[in-house]
Enzyme design. Structure first.
Site, PDB file in Angstrom:
ATOM      1  CG  ASN A   1      -0.274  -0.073   2.524  1.00 58.15           C
ATOM      2  OD1 ASN A   1       0.745  -0.752   2.684  1.00 58.15           O
ATOM      3  ND2 ASN A   1      -0.807   0.616   3.503  1.00 58.15           N
TER       4      ASN A   1
ATOM      5  CD  GLU B   1       1.532  -1.071  10.907  1.00 57.18           C
ATOM      6  OE1 GLU B   1       0.340  -1.463  11.058  1.00 57.18           O
ATOM      7  OE2 GLU B   1       1.939  -0.486   9.905  1.00 57.18           O
TER       8      GLU B   1
ATOM      9  CB  CYS C   1      -2.420  -0.079   8.438  1.00 57.15           C
ATOM     10  SG  CYS C   1      -1.020   1.003   8.807  1.00 57.15           S
TER      11      CYS C   1
ATOM     12  CD  GLU D   1       8.126  -0.261  12.206  1.00 54.57           C
ATOM     13  OE1 GLU D   1       8.986  -0.631  11.381  1.00 54.57           O
ATOM     14  OE2 GLU D   1       6.923  -0.117  11.916  1.00 54.57           O
TER      15      GLU D   1
END
Length: 481
Positions: A149, A247, A281, A462
């Site tokens: 994405n 993630e 996301c 992160e």
């Protein structure tokens, strides 16, 4: 037709098997990508392991210099990278040019600076006559697996801190969006990054990805993608006790209270739902609106959604481009069909307004942004990640009620809260079971802050401190004097 090659030990290496890569805006094959497996991954691991011996001992200032050179070289080809990202992923060129590629450059520059400003910890214990101090050493070879994405944007968010920390890496971008990673590899060779420091192996998750995750010499895995794949990575890597940063999926809620300024809220909420065709996301796909403004909110939200232009990604007047694939388009449209089966109200978008496309885009994977109301809380529309331009809007009465409903889901990535009351903002933010809460904004990112999810949205964080710690191991040294 162009054919990509793996990038291993500073060289582009051809493979005998390839995969077709489709242009989402046309539906036509335009690129062939290596279908790599265990053999290619083994070559990359050997190269990365050999390069680690010297790269891990390279001064942080020198590693920083390389990262800055990579950023500048990508930036000098901004238009070329943006057009390639758009052609590969389906997003508008203007979006790739203003967000994706600049952010990739920023990732390199941020960690180029961060590695120069890290401090170790020390303590003096006079009662024992000792001094303690810590040092951090790079873990070794890192496996970096990124999604389709935000291809270069997210991959560089892994590469930059890993290289800055002194690790060598093996990257596997999605087989559907490999082009800009190939271009980045060209840049790395041009700026003189030592061979084997960054290796790229293309292919599918079950073949190339699996080989990376299972390889005993790959000490850490950083993965962004689906929850199902994340769980699989945990299972197959467990025997090796690898460090993992995962993630994963999200089904993010927006909470809009009666006191909100709709003029400020609505444009951002619409963007948070449909940016990048809803394929982020962090998109807001569940919007809970307090009853006092619900009807007005829905009316204006639908008006703004209907005004979104969908079409050729090369047209700068279009807000949305194409979804990533024929299969993904069918999946997203399937949720709209489910809404109709369940008696929900589809207020705009799929099946309501006709989508007119230029001739060259007739075979592309396009759909209009869709707004759905009258949805039950237990519907799959509310519980499952759609990952496309579909948003559900639901009313609520009280703060306590909406917090419970918003948290009643397996995911916990992010949320948006809209209110003018600072007390409400703090209470709700602290009550949300997510990794990030935006109040009166969306997608504002500071890389100094930790990013990641909880529950089924992943493990680990992160960012400046968290990424550098992930790619290194802390050692305590105690000296008696």
């Amino acid at each position: 037709m162009d054919m990509l090659e793996n990038f291993i030990d500073g060289k582009f290496i051809a493979t005998s098997h390839h995969l077709d890569s489709f242009c989402p805006a046309t539906g036509k094959v335009y690129l062939r990508v290596p279908d790599s497996g265990a053999e290619e991954v083994e070559l990359a691991v050997r190269a990365a392991k050999a390069a680690f011996q010297s790269w891990s001992l390279t001064a942080p200032s020198e590693r920083s210099l390389y990262l800055n050179k990579i950023a500048s070289a990508i930036e000098s080809r901004l238009q070329e990278f943006a057009e390639a990202e758009s052609r590969d992923q389906g997003k508008p060129v203007w979006l790739a040019k203003t967000v994706d590629i600049p952010r990739a450059c920023y990732n390199f520059r941020f960690f180029a600076s961060a590695i120069l400003h890290t401090l170790d910890v020390s303590s003096y214990q006079p009662e024992f006559g000792v001094t303690n101090y810590t040092s951090r050493t790079p873990v070794g070879v890192a496996g970096l697996i990124s999604p389709w994405n935000l291809p270069l944007y997210l991959l560089t968010f892994k590469i930059a801190p890993a290289l800055a920390a002194g690790c060598t890496v093996i990257c596997k971008p999605s087989e559907m969006t490999s082009l800009t990673t190939h271009m980045m590899a060209e840049v790395m060779r041009e700026v003189g990054l030592p061979p084997g420091v960054c290796n790229v192996v293309y292919g599918t998750g079950p073949r190339a990805g699996e080989a990376i995750v299972r390889h005993p010499e790959v000490k850490v895995i950083s993965f962004t993608g689906s929850t199902a794949v994340g769980r699989h990575i945990q299972e197959v890597s467990a025997p090796f006790v690898k460090k993992l940063s995962l993630e994963l999926g999200g089904k993010n809620a927006g909470l809009v209270f009666n006191d909100v300024d709709l003029k400020k809220c609505l444009p951002i909420m619409v963007r948070s739902s449909f940016s990048n065709q809803g394929e982020i996301c962090l998109t807001t796909s569940r919007i809970y609106v307090q009853e006092g403004i619900y009807e007005k909110f829905v009316e204006r939200y639908v008006e703004l959604t209907r005004a979104i232009k969908v079409g050729d990604p090369e047209d700068p007047t279009n807000t949305m481009g194409a979804l990533i694939s024929k299969e993904h388009l069918a999946k997203v449209k399937g949720y709209v069909a489910l809404a109709r089966e369940e008696g929900c109200s589809v207020l705009c978008g799929e099946g309501v307004e006709q989508l007119e496309l230029p001739t060259k885009n007739q075979g592309g994977y396009f759909m209009r942004p869709t707004v759905i109301t009258n949805v039950r809380d237990d519907s799959r529309l509310i519980k499952e990640e759609i990952f496309g331009p579909v948003t559900c809007i639901l009313p609520f009465k009280t703060e306590e009620e909406v917090i419970k409903r918003a948290n009643d889901i397996q995911y916990g990535l992010c949320a948006c809260v809209w209110t003018e009351n600072v007390g409400t903002a703090h209470r709700v933010a602290q009550s949300m079971e997510v990794g990030t809460v935006w109040v009166n904004c969306w997608m504002v990112r500071d890389l100094n802050m930790p990013f990641g999810g909880c529950k089924m949205s992943g493990v680990g964080r992160e960012g400046f401190k968290d990424s550098l710690e992930f790619y290194t191991e802390a050692k305590t040294v105690c000296i008696k004097h």
